[in-house]
Motif scaffolding. Structure first.
Motif, PDB file in Angstrom:
ATOM      1  N   UNK A  25      15.504  19.095  32.428  1.00 24.70           N
ATOM      2  CA  UNK A  25      16.798  19.507  33.388  1.00 24.70           C
ATOM      3  C   UNK A  25      17.380  18.598  32.909  1.00 24.70           C
ATOM      4  N   UNK A  26      17.043  17.738  32.079  1.00 22.00           N
ATOM      5  CA  UNK A  26      18.007  16.108  31.033  1.00 22.00           C
ATOM      6  C   UNK A  26      19.597  17.228  30.157  1.00 22.00           C
ATOM      7  N   UNK A  27      17.790  18.447  29.751  1.00 21.04           N
ATOM      8  CA  UNK A  27      18.732  18.816  27.820  1.00 21.04           C
ATOM      9  C   UNK A  27      19.698  20.011  28.675  1.00 21.04           C
ATOM     10  N   UNK A  28      19.801  20.255  29.744  1.00 19.18           N
ATOM     11  CA  UNK A  28      19.803  21.127  30.583  1.00 19.18           C
ATOM     12  C   UNK A  28      21.680  20.881  30.760  1.00 19.18           C
ATOM     13  N   UNK A  29      21.709  19.187  31.366  1.00 14.93           N
ATOM     14  CA  UNK A  29      23.162  18.783  31.478  1.00 14.93           C
ATOM     15  C   UNK A  29      23.624  17.988  30.445  1.00 14.93           C
ATOM     16  N   UNK A  30      23.143  18.646  29.056  1.00 18.54           N
ATOM     17  CA  UNK A  30      23.463  18.409  27.711  1.00 18.54           C
ATOM     18  C   UNK A  30      23.295  17.225  27.409  1.00 18.54           C
ATOM     19  N   UNK A  31      22.126  15.975  27.789  1.00 18.30           N
ATOM     20  CA  UNK A  31      21.681  14.846  27.265  1.00 18.30           C
ATOM     21  C   UNK A  31      21.246  15.339  26.212  1.00 18.30           C
ATOM     22  N   UNK A  32      21.638  13.933  25.377  1.00 17.87           N
ATOM     23  CA  UNK A  32      20.773  14.060  23.920  1.00 17.87           C
ATOM     24  C   UNK A  32      19.439  14.145  24.007  1.00 17.87           C
ATOM     25  N   UNK A  33      18.290  14.218  23.060  1.00 15.55           N
ATOM     26  CA  UNK A  33      17.696  14.062  22.741  1.00 15.55           C
ATOM     27  C   UNK A  33      16.623  12.314  23.857  1.00 15.55           C
ATOM     28  N   UNK A  34      17.467  11.641  23.441  1.00 10.31           N
ATOM     29  CA  UNK A  34      16.973  10.649  23.501  1.00 10.31           C
ATOM     30  C   UNK A  34      17.270  10.063  24.909  1.00 10.31           C
ATOM     31  N   UNK A  35      18.374  10.390  25.688  1.00  5.53           N
ATOM     32  CA  UNK A  35      18.504  10.201  27.019  1.00  5.53           C
ATOM     33  C   UNK A  35      17.026  10.720  28.097  1.00  5.53           C
ATOM     34  N   UNK A  36      17.406  11.756  27.558  1.00  6.30           N
ATOM     35  CA  UNK A  36      16.287  13.057  27.976  1.00  6.30           C
ATOM     36  C   UNK A  36      15.507  12.294  28.489  1.00  6.30           C
ATOM     37  N   UNK A  37      14.799  11.551  27.089  1.00  5.40           N
ATOM     38  CA  UNK A  37      13.197  10.765  27.045  1.00  5.40           C
ATOM     39  C   UNK A  37      13.365   9.855  27.867  1.00  5.40           C
ATOM     40  N   UNK A  38      13.930   9.266  28.238  1.00  7.85           N
ATOM     41  CA  UNK A  38      14.790   7.667  28.854  1.00  7.85           C
ATOM     42  C   UNK A  38      14.630   8.145  30.547  1.00  7.85           C
TER      43      UNK A  38
END
Length: 218
Positions: free
Chosen positions: A198-211
């Motif tokens: 879902x974080x990736x769907x919101x255009x987050x970076x890999x790092x931000x999505x993982x956090x």
């Protein structure tokens, strides 16, 4: 002799558990290939969901057939592995890939995973609602070999609730609750993967999505 016989039975139970879990994982991977989205994060969620669906369906089916025992499940898992292998499923397994996350975060997630496994081995369920009606139901299913066993005055009492089917999966092979907390870890992994996707769907970076996913499981 009795001790050796007991060890042999435990070894066979572990082998049956491994065969059934291998078949469930390989089957889920094959299904993902048919329905994949093309996005790794979404496909990971789909894999975990389908694995849980296969496990739940297997327990439900074996329970309704009154064959909820490790021998039947182990044989079925072995046959499924052979069938999937004959169709080339093993050759289609992907090579391990390092997630594109910071090393420090990977190390932290490794510590979290180690702690969860340690808790699985060292702690038993103790919350009131769990030990008062959820786990007794699982115990009755395992002892009777069916999920249709009478568990109280309410005729609907045997209906599966929560993730009792997955808990039963980790109990009936060994006929022991030593691995029962792995059911919770499976759902935790699904929550982690879903939050990351879902974080990736919101255009987050890999790092931000993982956090974000890590914060969710904590």
């Amino acid at each position: 002799a009795p001790v050796r016989a007991g060890i042999s039975v435990i070894a066979l139970q572990i082998l049956a558990l491994a065969a059934a879990n291998g078949a469930a994982a390989l089957g889920a991977h094959e299904l993902v290939r048919k329905f994949r989205s093309g996005r790794a994060s979404t496909d990971a969620v789909l894999f975990l969901f389908l694995h849980l669906l296969i496990v739940s369906t297997a327990v439900l089916t074996l329970g309704l057939l009154r064959r909820l025992d490790w021998i039947t499940a182990g044989i079925a898992g072995g046959v499924a592995l052979i069938g999937l292998g004959a169709r080339g499923a093993f050759r289609r397994l992907p090579a391990p890939v390092r997630p594109p996350w910071p090393t420090a975060l990977l190390f932290f997630l490794g510590l979290v995973g180690a702690r969860l496994l340690a808790q699985t081995a060292a702690f038993s369920p103790h919350f009131c609602d769990v030990i008062s009606y959820m786990l007794p139901k699982v115990a009755i299913w395992v002892q009777s070999g069916t999920i249709g066993a009478d568990v109280g005055v309410d005729p609907r009492g045997w209906f599966p609730a929560g993730f009792e089917l997955v808990e039963t999966w980790w109990v009936f092979f060994l006929r022991h609750d030593a691995l029962i907390e792995l059911a919770g870890i499976e759902f935790l992994a699904l929550g982690f993967a879903a939050t990351y996707s879902l974080s990736k769907d919101l255009a987050c970076s890999d790092r931000a999505a993982a956090i974000s996913a890590t914060c969710f499981i904590l």
